[in-house]
Design a protein around this motif. Structure first.
Motif, PDB file in Angstrom:
ATOM      1  N   SER A   1      -8.199  -4.622   8.792  1.00 28.62           N
ATOM      2  CA  SER A   1      -6.917  -4.093   8.335  1.00 28.62           C
ATOM      3  C   SER A   1      -6.741  -4.057   6.819  1.00 28.62           C
ATOM      4  O   SER A   1      -6.117  -3.137   6.285  1.00 28.62           O
ATOM      5  CB  SER A   1      -5.777  -4.903   8.945  1.00 28.62           C
ATOM      6  OG  SER A   1      -5.822  -6.250   8.503  1.00 28.62           O
TER       7      SER A   1
ATOM      8  N   TYR B   1      -7.110  -0.905   4.545  1.00 27.30           N
ATOM      9  CA  TYR B   1      -6.060   0.092   4.730  1.00 27.30           C
ATOM     10  C   TYR B   1      -4.861  -0.198   3.820  1.00 27.30           C
ATOM     11  O   TYR B   1      -4.200   0.731   3.347  1.00 27.30           O
ATOM     12  CB  TYR B   1      -5.617   0.158   6.185  1.00 27.30           C
ATOM     13  CG  TYR B   1      -6.649   0.767   7.089  1.00 27.30           C
ATOM     14  CD1 TYR B   1      -6.750   2.152   7.227  1.00 27.30           C
ATOM     15  CD2 TYR B   1      -7.543  -0.022   7.804  1.00 27.30           C
ATOM     16  CE1 TYR B   1      -7.710   2.721   8.054  1.00 27.30           C
ATOM     17  CE2 TYR B   1      -8.503   0.536   8.630  1.00 27.30           C
ATOM     18  CZ  TYR B   1      -8.582   1.901   8.747  1.00 27.30           C
ATOM     19  OH  TYR B   1      -9.530   2.473   9.562  1.00 27.30           O
TER      20      TYR B   1
ATOM     21  N   ARG C   1      -0.116   7.464   6.358  1.00 26.92           N
ATOM     22  CA  ARG C   1      -1.100   7.425   7.452  1.00 26.92           C
ATOM     23  C   ARG C   1      -1.959   6.163   7.366  1.00 26.92           C
ATOM     24  O   ARG C   1      -2.231   5.522   8.379  1.00 26.92           O
ATOM     25  CB  ARG C   1      -1.988   8.661   7.431  1.00 26.92           C
ATOM     26  CG  ARG C   1      -1.443   9.752   8.311  1.00 26.92           C
ATOM     27  CD  ARG C   1      -2.436  10.887   8.479  1.00 26.92           C
ATOM     28  NE  ARG C   1      -1.857  12.013   7.744  1.00 26.92           N
ATOM     29  CZ  ARG C   1      -2.469  12.777   6.876  1.00 26.92           C
ATOM     30  NH1 ARG C   1      -3.735  12.618   6.613  1.00 26.92           N
ATOM     31  NH2 ARG C   1      -1.838  13.738   6.270  1.00 26.92           N
TER      32      ARG C   1
ATOM     33  N   GLN D   1       0.051   3.290   8.527  1.00 27.71           N
ATOM     34  CA  GLN D   1       0.132   3.270   9.995  1.00 27.71           C
ATOM     35  C   GLN D   1      -1.138   2.688  10.602  1.00 27.71           C
ATOM     36  O   GLN D   1      -1.078   1.920  11.566  1.00 27.71           O
ATOM     37  CB  GLN D   1       0.374   4.673  10.536  1.00 27.71           C
ATOM     38  CG  GLN D   1       1.751   5.206  10.252  1.00 27.71           C
ATOM     39  CD  GLN D   1       1.888   6.681  10.600  1.00 27.71           C
ATOM     40  OE1 GLN D   1       0.907   7.410  10.738  1.00 27.71           O
ATOM     41  NE2 GLN D   1       3.132   7.129  10.726  1.00 27.71           N
ATOM     42  N   GLN D   2      -2.279   3.052  10.037  1.00 25.55           N
ATOM     43  CA  GLN D   2      -3.545   2.501  10.532  1.00 25.55           C
ATOM     44  C   GLN D   2      -3.603   0.993  10.309  1.00 25.55           C
ATOM     45  O   GLN D   2      -4.103   0.246  11.151  1.00 25.55           O
ATOM     46  CB  GLN D   2      -4.740   3.191   9.853  1.00 25.55           C
ATOM     47  CG  GLN D   2      -4.906   4.634  10.264  1.00 25.55           C
ATOM     48  CD  GLN D   2      -5.109   4.782  11.763  1.00 25.55           C
ATOM     49  OE1 GLN D   2      -5.919   4.082  12.368  1.00 25.55           O
ATOM     50  NE2 GLN D   2      -4.356   5.684  12.370  1.00 25.55           N
TER      51      GLN D   2
ATOM     52  N   ILE E   1      -1.511  -0.615  12.988  1.00 20.06           N
ATOM     53  CA  ILE E   1      -2.190  -0.597  14.283  1.00 20.06           C
ATOM     54  C   ILE E   1      -3.148  -1.777  14.378  1.00 20.06           C
ATOM     55  O   ILE E   1      -3.231  -2.446  15.406  1.00 20.06           O
ATOM     56  CB  ILE E   1      -2.942   0.741  14.491  1.00 20.06           C
ATOM     57  CG1 ILE E   1      -1.937   1.869  14.734  1.00 20.06           C
ATOM     58  CG2 ILE E   1      -3.960   0.637  15.630  1.00 20.06           C
ATOM     59  CD1 ILE E   1      -2.538   3.260  14.674  1.00 20.06           C
ATOM     60  N   ARG E   2      -3.865  -2.038  13.292  1.00 21.13           N
ATOM     61  CA  ARG E   2      -4.863  -3.110  13.277  1.00 21.13           C
ATOM     62  C   ARG E   2      -4.238  -4.489  13.087  1.00 21.13           C
ATOM     63  O   ARG E   2      -4.795  -5.485  13.508  1.00 21.13           O
ATOM     64  CB  ARG E   2      -5.891  -2.832  12.189  1.00 21.13           C
ATOM     65  CG  ARG E   2      -6.848  -1.746  12.633  1.00 21.13           C
ATOM     66  CD  ARG E   2      -7.429  -0.956  11.485  1.00 21.13           C
ATOM     67  NE  ARG E   2      -8.263   0.134  11.990  1.00 21.13           N
ATOM     68  CZ  ARG E   2      -7.797   1.299  12.421  1.00 21.13           C
ATOM     69  NH1 ARG E   2      -6.499   1.535  12.432  1.00 21.13           N
ATOM     70  NH2 ARG E   2      -8.617   2.236  12.860  1.00 21.13           N
TER      71      ARG E   2
END
Length: 75
Positions: A12, A15, A33, A36-37, A40-41
């Motif tokens: 993570s 990012y 974006r 957001q990634q 997610i992680r």
């Protein structure tokens, strides 16, 4: 940051740095974006938690925190 993401897309932290860099480049859509990634992680990511984990030197960290807020990451 992009190379770090490509080298280990499941980690993570890159990012977070990619998101901040993209904000500073004025590429807000891409920055969001990347943020957001990151979420997610690491769904529990907050700017405060990250500061507590890595330590906080205001001269360095505050600029990142400002960029992360612009990308939509939670305090």
């Amino acid at each position: 940051a992009r190379r770090a993401v490509e080298s280990n897309p499941h980690f993570s932290v890159p990012y977070a740095y990619l998101s901040a860099a993209l904000v500073r480049l004025g590429r807000l859509t891409e920055a969001k974006r990347a943020a957001q990634q990151l979420q997610i992680r690491d769904p529990g990511f907050t700017i405060r938690r990250f500061a507590a984990t890595v330590g906080r030197v205001s001269a360095v960290f505050d600029s990142f925190a400002e960029a992360w807020r612009a990308a939509g990451l939670p305090d």
